[in-house]
Design a protein around this motif. Structure first.
Motif, PDB file in Angstrom:
ATOM      1  N   PRO A 223       0.810  -1.227   0.000  1.00  0.00           N
ATOM      2  CA  PRO A 223       0.000   0.000   0.000  1.00  0.00           C
ATOM      3  C   PRO A 223       0.842   1.276   0.000  1.00  0.00           C
ATOM      4  N   GLU A 224       1.993   1.237   0.649  1.00  0.00           N
ATOM      5  CA  GLU A 224       2.836   2.428   0.724  1.00  0.00           C
ATOM      6  C   GLU A 224       3.322   2.904  -0.639  1.00  0.00           C
ATOM      7  N   VAL A 225       3.434   1.989  -1.576  1.00  0.00           N
ATOM      8  CA  VAL A 225       3.949   2.368  -2.893  1.00  0.00           C
ATOM      9  C   VAL A 225       2.992   3.327  -3.602  1.00  0.00           C
ATOM     10  N   LEU A 226       1.710   3.261  -3.283  1.00  0.00           N
ATOM     11  CA  LEU A 226       0.715   4.097  -3.949  1.00  0.00           C
ATOM     12  C   LEU A 226       0.782   5.555  -3.508  1.00  0.00           C
ATOM     13  N   GLU A 227       1.345   5.798  -2.338  1.00  0.00           N
ATOM     14  CA  GLU A 227       1.352   7.143  -1.762  1.00  0.00           C
ATOM     15  C   GLU A 227       2.712   7.814  -1.814  1.00  0.00           C
ATOM     16  N   GLN A 228       3.596   7.360  -2.688  1.00  0.00           N
ATOM     17  CA  GLN A 228       4.920   7.977  -2.819  1.00  0.00           C
ATOM     18  C   GLN A 228       5.254   8.148  -4.296  1.00  0.00           C
ATOM     19  N   GLN A 229       6.369   8.824  -4.587  1.00  0.00           N
ATOM     20  CA  GLN A 229       6.675   9.213  -5.966  1.00  0.00           C
ATOM     21  C   GLN A 229       8.037   8.744  -6.473  1.00  0.00           C
ATOM     22  N   THR A 230       8.680   7.828  -5.798  1.00  0.00           N
ATOM     23  CA  THR A 230      10.034   7.456  -6.173  1.00  0.00           C
ATOM     24  C   THR A 230      10.137   6.055  -6.755  1.00  0.00           C
ATOM     25  N   TRP A 231       9.363   5.097  -6.239  1.00  0.00           N
ATOM     26  CA  TRP A 231       9.540   3.694  -6.563  1.00  0.00           C
ATOM     27  C   TRP A 231       8.294   3.056  -7.150  1.00  0.00           C
ATOM     28  N   TRP A 232       8.496   2.130  -8.064  1.00  0.00           N
ATOM     29  CA  TRP A 232       7.491   1.149  -8.435  1.00  0.00           C
ATOM     30  C   TRP A 232       8.043  -0.190  -7.968  1.00  0.00           C
ATOM     31  N   ILE A 233       7.202  -1.003  -7.332  1.00  0.00           N
ATOM     32  CA  ILE A 233       7.611  -2.324  -6.868  1.00  0.00           C
ATOM     33  C   ILE A 233       6.873  -3.353  -7.716  1.00  0.00           C
ATOM     34  N   ASP A 234       7.619  -4.175  -8.458  1.00  0.00           N
ATOM     35  CA  ASP A 234       6.962  -5.142  -9.346  1.00  0.00           C
ATOM     36  C   ASP A 234       6.498  -6.381  -8.582  1.00  0.00           C
ATOM     37  N   ILE A 235       5.885  -7.312  -9.279  1.00  0.00           N
ATOM     38  CA  ILE A 235       5.284  -8.502  -8.686  1.00  0.00           C
ATOM     39  C   ILE A 235       6.320  -9.386  -7.990  1.00  0.00           C
ATOM     40  N   LEU A 236       7.566  -9.276  -8.385  1.00  0.00           N
ATOM     41  CA  LEU A 236       8.627 -10.059  -7.754  1.00  0.00           C
ATOM     42  C   LEU A 236       9.226  -9.354  -6.537  1.00  0.00           C
TER      43      LEU A 236
ATOM     44  N   TRP B  93      -9.693   7.467  -9.271  1.00  0.00           N
ATOM     45  CA  TRP B  93      -8.701   7.221  -8.238  1.00  0.00           C
ATOM     46  C   TRP B  93      -7.263   7.125  -8.726  1.00  0.00           C
ATOM     47  N   PRO B  94      -6.929   6.314  -9.740  1.00  0.00           N
ATOM     48  CA  PRO B  94      -5.503   6.153 -10.040  1.00  0.00           C
ATOM     49  C   PRO B  94      -4.792   7.476 -10.296  1.00  0.00           C
ATOM     50  N   GLU B  95      -5.447   8.358 -11.050  1.00  0.00           N
ATOM     51  CA  GLU B  95      -4.811   9.621 -11.407  1.00  0.00           C
ATOM     52  C   GLU B  95      -4.579  10.531 -10.208  1.00  0.00           C
ATOM     53  N   SER B  96      -5.238  10.251  -9.091  1.00  0.00           N
ATOM     54  CA  SER B  96      -5.085  11.113  -7.927  1.00  0.00           C
ATOM     55  C   SER B  96      -3.983  10.640  -6.976  1.00  0.00           C
ATOM     56  N   THR B  97      -3.376   9.493  -7.243  1.00  0.00           N
ATOM     57  CA  THR B  97      -2.318   9.014  -6.345  1.00  0.00           C
ATOM     58  C   THR B  97      -0.974   9.627  -6.732  1.00  0.00           C
ATOM     59  N   PRO B  98      -0.110   9.861  -5.745  1.00  0.00           N
ATOM     60  CA  PRO B  98       1.229  10.379  -6.060  1.00  0.00           C
ATOM     61  C   PRO B  98       1.993   9.476  -7.017  1.00  0.00           C
ATOM     62  N   LEU B  99       1.887   8.158  -6.845  1.00  0.00           N
ATOM     63  CA  LEU B  99       2.599   7.230  -7.721  1.00  0.00           C
ATOM     64  C   LEU B  99       2.165   7.397  -9.172  1.00  0.00           C
ATOM     65  N   PHE B 100       0.863   7.400  -9.429  1.00  0.00           N
ATOM     66  CA  PHE B 100       0.362   7.502 -10.797  1.00  0.00           C
ATOM     67  C   PHE B 100       0.803   8.819 -11.430  1.00  0.00           C
ATOM     68  N   ARG B 101       0.651   9.906 -10.695  1.00  0.00           N
ATOM     69  CA  ARG B 101       1.032  11.223 -11.240  1.00  0.00           C
ATOM     70  C   ARG B 101       2.510  11.258 -11.614  1.00  0.00           C
ATOM     71  N   GLU B 102       3.353  10.662 -10.786  1.00  0.00           N
ATOM     72  CA  GLU B 102       4.792  10.664 -11.072  1.00  0.00           C
ATOM     73  C   GLU B 102       5.124   9.772 -12.265  1.00  0.00           C
ATOM     74  N   LEU B 103       4.496   8.606 -12.347  1.00  0.00           N
ATOM     75  CA  LEU B 103       4.703   7.738 -13.502  1.00  0.00           C
ATOM     76  C   LEU B 103       4.257   8.425 -14.788  1.00  0.00           C
ATOM     77  N   GLN B 104       3.103   9.089 -14.737  1.00  0.00           N
ATOM     78  CA  GLN B 104       2.585   9.804 -15.903  1.00  0.00           C
ATOM     79  C   GLN B 104       3.529  10.937 -16.308  1.00  0.00           C
ATOM     80  N   ALA B 105       4.032  11.682 -15.337  1.00  0.00           N
ATOM     81  CA  ALA B 105       4.969  12.780 -15.631  1.00  0.00           C
ATOM     82  C   ALA B 105       6.250  12.242 -16.260  1.00  0.00           C
ATOM     83  N   GLU B 106       6.756  11.135 -15.755  1.00  0.00           N
ATOM     84  CA  GLU B 106       7.958  10.537 -16.330  1.00  0.00           C
ATOM     85  C   GLU B 106       7.724  10.089 -17.764  1.00  0.00           C
TER      86      GLU B 106
END
Length: 118
Positions: A37-50, A99-112
């Motif tokens: 859950p923490e990954v959704l509220e931050q802007q630095t990391w994506w954690i994959d299924i592994l 919802w997805p567009e409002s999370t810090p993670l999504f916004r940062e991925l989209q900006a990148e």
């Protein structure tokens, strides 16, 4: 990824389970097979299924990978929204579609992704 590597990830995750998210990322100690859950509220990391941490702004995460992550977040928005709100969300998201567009993670991925498209 070998079976030994995967077992090692589970063992590290078990040893570091009580540490804060950023310390678990630094120790490469995230449990494979779950969304943290923490990954959704931050802007630095994506954690994959592994359980592999990917820095969003490094070349190690490819553009197709970025696109796949964004698609995954959109497709799984209902389930992920419930996960985020149950654990760490500090905002009210009006609907799973928004919802997805409002999370810090999504916004940062989209900006990148937009930066790479320039």
């Amino acid at each position: 990824m070998t079976l030994e590597t995967l077992i090692g990830r589970f063992e590290r995750a078990a040893r570091h389970k009580d540490r804060p998210f950023t310390q678990r990322v630094a120790a490469d100690a995230l449990t494979p097979g779950i969304i943290h859950p923490e990954v959704l509220e931050q802007q630095t990391w994506w954690i994959d299924i592994l359980g592999t941490p990917w820095r969003i702004h490094e070349p190690g995460i490819s553009t197709p990978h970025l696109i796949n992550v964004l698609m995954f977040l959109r497709e799984q928005s209902g389930e992920l929204q419930a996960l985020g709100e149950g654990e760490t969300a500090s905002h009210y998201y009006p609907s799973p579609c928004e919802w997805p567009e409002s999370t810090p993670l999504f916004r940062e991925l989209q900006a990148e992704l937009e930066d790479r498209s320039l």
